[in-house]
Design an enzyme around this catalytic site. Sequence first.
Site, PDB file in Angstrom:
ATOM      1  N   LYS A 161       0.837  -1.206   0.000  1.00  0.00           N
ATOM      2  CA  LYS A 161       0.000   0.000   0.000  1.00  0.00           C
ATOM      3  C   LYS A 161       0.875   1.261   0.000  1.00  0.00           C
ATOM      4  CE  LYS A 161      -3.828   2.430   0.343  1.00  0.00           C
ATOM      5  NZ  LYS A 161      -3.568   3.656   1.035  1.00  0.00           N
ATOM      6  N   GLU A 168       0.861   6.754  -6.757  1.00  0.00           N
ATOM      7  CA  GLU A 168      -0.241   7.708  -6.855  1.00  0.00           C
ATOM      8  C   GLU A 168       0.285   9.150  -6.858  1.00  0.00           C
ATOM      9  OE1 GLU A 168      -3.159   9.005  -3.434  1.00  0.00           O
ATOM     10  OE2 GLU A 168      -3.760   7.047  -4.232  1.00  0.00           O
TER      11      GLU A 168
END
Length: 289
Positions: A161, A168
Amino acid sequence: MQLGMVGLGRMGAGMTERLTQGGHDVKTYDPNVDSTAGSLAELVQQVESPRHVWLMIPAGEITENAFRELLALLEPGDAIIDGGNSNFRDSQRRAREAGERNLFFLDAGVSGGIWGLREGFAIMVGGDGEPVGRLGPIFESLAPEGGYGHVGPSGAGHFVKMVHNGIEYGLMQAYAEGFDLMQASEFDLDLHAVAELWRHGSVVRSWLLDLLARALEEDPSLEGIRGYVEDSGEGRWTVEQAIEHAVPLHVITAALYARFASREDESFAAKVNAALRNQFGGHAVRSTD
């Protein structure tokens, strides 16, 4: 399946609702909103053994305090799932400490934001296979088809993550720079129309571009938004891991620094550059007046 959910913020509330819609019995605890329990101790009493308690609360001290309280409340065979953005090293330590009490600890990286209720949440789980298997129905209800995976041992879920969020950062910065250039060009471009065009068949189409098109439709000039961009930690940790492993992350590192720059009212570094040009070349400087 029964689950105890701790934290009913933007993510926790959506996850709770999606699980309830999927037929699961979710007991909740959040001191800031109406919930089914008045404390962690009461929540644990409401959940049947083997208990599964999901933490969907801010990483750091809040998660650590809840984890420590649960260590004293739960019984052997019970499981704690941390769905927040904790550092993967903390998750590895917590798994060891839980294991010493014959408890399970899973680190679950969760992506989906406020759209997860409708679209589903991508879930990256690290930890022992036995509790992961037990929680399969929960993960499958939360995630869209193909959006859940047991990625490795303790810490792996939050590590994956972390890298996800680093990527991102880079994707967001690339869109930001491209649209900045178009906005500054000689052409009177309709940026919302360009974003909509790119959403259909373009190689740069993505869900982030969908969201950008939506934002530009609501506020074409983005005048109502200040260009101040926070970072929640994962980008920094990604760059730190890159340094530790000598892996060059040019784009992600630059995107992180761009967020730092966005918070400066006026760059002191730029002042230094202007002063140096004046000193060595006599170039004019602009007064703060």
